[in-house]
Design a protein around this motif. Structure first.
Motif, PDB file in Angstrom:
ATOM      1  N   HIS A 141     -37.926  75.558  47.146  1.00 40.80           N
ATOM      2  CA  HIS A 141     -38.740  76.752  47.405  1.00 40.80           C
ATOM      3  C   HIS A 141     -39.052  77.547  46.140  1.00 40.80           C
ATOM      4  CE1 HIS A 141     -38.985  76.798  51.843  1.00 40.80           C
ATOM      5  NE2 HIS A 141     -37.894  76.053  51.756  1.00 40.80           N
ATOM      6  N   LEU A 142     -38.544  77.097  44.987  1.00 40.02           N
ATOM      7  CA  LEU A 142     -38.833  77.758  43.721  1.00 40.02           C
ATOM      8  C   LEU A 142     -40.005  77.082  43.023  1.00 40.02           C
ATOM      9  CD1 LEU A 142     -35.415  78.413  41.929  1.00 40.02           C
ATOM     10  CD2 LEU A 142     -37.089  80.145  42.605  1.00 40.02           C
ATOM     11  N   ARG A 143     -40.931  77.879  42.500  1.00 39.24           N
ATOM     12  CA  ARG A 143     -41.975  77.307  41.662  1.00 39.24           C
ATOM     13  C   ARG A 143     -41.360  76.905  40.322  1.00 39.24           C
ATOM     14  NH1 ARG A 143     -46.490  79.944  41.350  1.00 39.24           N
ATOM     15  NH2 ARG A 143     -46.212  81.877  42.528  1.00 39.24           N
ATOM     16  N   PRO A 144     -41.947  75.939  39.591  1.00 42.16           N
ATOM     17  CA  PRO A 144     -41.448  75.621  38.248  1.00 42.16           C
ATOM     18  C   PRO A 144     -41.398  76.885  37.388  1.00 42.16           C
ATOM     19  CG  PRO A 144     -43.030  73.981  38.952  1.00 42.16           C
ATOM     20  CD  PRO A 144     -43.064  75.070  39.996  1.00 42.16           C
ATOM     21  N   GLY A 145     -40.265  77.099  36.736  1.00 38.98           N
ATOM     22  CA  GLY A 145     -40.071  78.322  35.974  1.00 38.98           C
ATOM     23  C   GLY A 145     -39.455  79.444  36.778  1.00 38.98           C
ATOM     24  N   GLY A 146     -39.243  79.217  38.081  1.00 39.38           N
ATOM     25  CA  GLY A 146     -38.620  80.233  38.932  1.00 39.38           C
ATOM     26  C   GLY A 146     -37.125  80.327  38.687  1.00 39.38           C
ATOM     27  N   TYR A 147     -36.534  81.434  39.104  1.00 37.66           N
ATOM     28  CA  TYR A 147     -35.136  81.736  38.809  1.00 37.66           C
ATOM     29  C   TYR A 147     -34.288  81.766  40.077  1.00 37.66           C
ATOM     30  CZ  TYR A 147     -36.467  83.019  34.062  1.00 37.66           C
ATOM     31  OH  TYR A 147     -36.929  82.986  32.770  1.00 37.66           O
ATOM     32  N   LEU A 148     -33.091  81.174  39.977  1.00 37.31           N
ATOM     33  CA  LEU A 148     -32.104  81.193  41.058  1.00 37.31           C
ATOM     34  C   LEU A 148     -30.876  81.948  40.578  1.00 37.31           C
ATOM     35  CD1 LEU A 148     -30.939  80.215  43.810  1.00 37.31           C
ATOM     36  CD2 LEU A 148     -30.175  78.146  42.620  1.00 37.31           C
ATOM     37  N   PHE A 149     -30.469  82.972  41.331  1.00 34.49           N
ATOM     38  CA  PHE A 149     -29.286  83.766  41.019  1.00 34.49           C
ATOM     39  C   PHE A 149     -28.200  83.458  42.044  1.00 34.49           C
ATOM     40  CE2 PHE A 149     -32.712  85.902  38.962  1.00 34.49           C
ATOM     41  CZ  PHE A 149     -32.187  86.629  37.906  1.00 34.49           C
ATOM     42  N   LEU A 150     -27.043  82.975  41.567  1.00 36.08           N
ATOM     43  CA  LEU A 150     -25.894  82.704  42.418  1.00 36.08           C
ATOM     44  C   LEU A 150     -24.808  83.743  42.152  1.00 36.08           C
ATOM     45  CD1 LEU A 150     -25.582  78.813  42.020  1.00 36.08           C
ATOM     46  CD2 LEU A 150     -26.867  80.086  43.742  1.00 36.08           C
ATOM     47  N   GLY A 151     -23.769  83.765  43.004  1.00 31.72           N
ATOM     48  CA  GLY A 151     -22.632  84.631  42.745  1.00 31.72           C
ATOM     49  C   GLY A 151     -21.885  84.171  41.501  1.00 31.72           C
ATOM     50  N   HIS A 152     -21.134  85.081  40.878  1.00 29.19           N
ATOM     51  CA  HIS A 152     -20.479  84.752  39.609  1.00 29.19           C
ATOM     52  C   HIS A 152     -19.446  83.636  39.741  1.00 29.19           C
ATOM     53  CE1 HIS A 152     -22.552  87.579  37.219  1.00 29.19           C
ATOM     54  NE2 HIS A 152     -21.985  88.671  37.696  1.00 29.19           N
ATOM     55  N   SER A 153     -18.946  83.391  40.938  1.00 23.66           N
ATOM     56  CA  SER A 153     -17.964  82.317  41.124  1.00 23.66           C
ATOM     57  C   SER A 153     -18.611  81.040  41.647  1.00 23.66           C
ATOM     58  CB  SER A 153     -16.865  82.766  42.089  1.00 23.66           C
ATOM     59  OG  SER A 153     -17.418  83.068  43.363  1.00 23.66           O
TER      60      SER A 153
END
Length: 266
Positions: A233-245
């Motif tokens: 679901h992310l376009r190329p260059g898109g960002y994914l943020f996960l939890g720190h762990s």
């Protein structure tokens, strides 16, 4: 019961959580008029009541810890690293808005934090449209999120200048409540979504996805499956943020780590 909860929501329910889960399920025992937990389970699994009760069951057993500006470093990275790149590409391409997805929005603190940060950035960068989709498996927390009303003590992490711009205080000060301003509420669309579903009814050209502190409740195969769907679901260059762990280690996905549990799709 534990097997059903994990199959339905992906959330592991080990024996160590038995007392907690049983305590929460007693709310549904009372609400459904069941005699006790055994009768409640029998109604669900032997009496055909699961179809109507599943959503309510998940509502009471899921944990929804949240706060404004939780893991604050992510919002700095969004503002200082991701946004400049996304806006530069937006100016060079046919993009009409910045598309963001908060995948485990709980009562709304995360998507409204995103709305504050992006509204401020829009003013600094000459104005750009922001569309935030916020989803959760729990209908109960989504109802709270849609009202956008919070106790005053919950807004402590919000910077003072943002409180002035984006929060309205109750006329009855004794109630000690605040509400997100209408212009920010209009930026966010809430809806129910189960990350265990095979497909997601969400756009496939998203610029930013926040999926924080939910993968830790899944086993490894479920984590990998969810991450693969999110990446789609992310376009190329898109960002994914996960939890720190949380991490993408071993996923084999076309994502480049940028530190602080932030990844960019290649």
């Amino acid at each position: 019961m534990a097997a059903f909860i994990q199959d339905y929501s992906g959330i592991k329910m080990p024996e160590s959580k038995r007392t907690m889960v049983e305590g929460r399920l007693r709310k549904r025992v009372v609400a459904t008029g069941a005699a006790d937990l055994a009768d409640y389970c029998a109604r669900l699994f032997d009496g055909g009541g699961l179809a109507d009760e599943a959503i309510h069951l998940i509502d009471v057993v899921t944990t929804n810890k949240t706060e404004f500006f939780r893991e604050q470093e992510h919002f700095r990275v969004l503002e200082e690293v991701a946004l400049p790149e996304l806006l530069a590409r937006r100016r060079a391409g046919p993009y009409t808005s910045l598309k963001v997805w908060s995948t485990a929005s709980s009562i709304g603190a995360e998507p409204y934090t995103l709305a504050m940060v992006l509204a401020d950035a829009s003013q600094r960068h000459g104005g750009f449209r922001v569309d935030i989709v916020a989803t959760d498996i729990s209908t109960r927390v989504l109802e709270t999120a849609a009202t956008a009303i919070y106790p005053e003590e919950m807004i402590a992490p919000v910077p003072p200048e943002m409180r002035q711009r984006y929060l309205l205080r109750s006329k009855d000060r004794a109630r000690r409540l605040v509400r997100i301003v209408p212009e920010l509420r209009r930026m966010v669309r809430f809806g129910r979504l189960n990350l265990m579903d095979a497909t997601y009814p969400v756009d496939r050209d998203l610029d930013v996805i926040f999926c924080r502190n939910i993968l830790i409740y899944f086993d490894k195969p479920t984590q990998q499956a969810v991450l693969a769907r999110l990446c789609d679901h992310l376009r190329p260059g898109g960002y994914l943020f996960l939890g720190h762990s949380e991490s993408l280690a071993g996923s084999g996905l076309p994502m480049r780590p940028l530190g602080a549990s932030v990844f960019r799709r290649e």
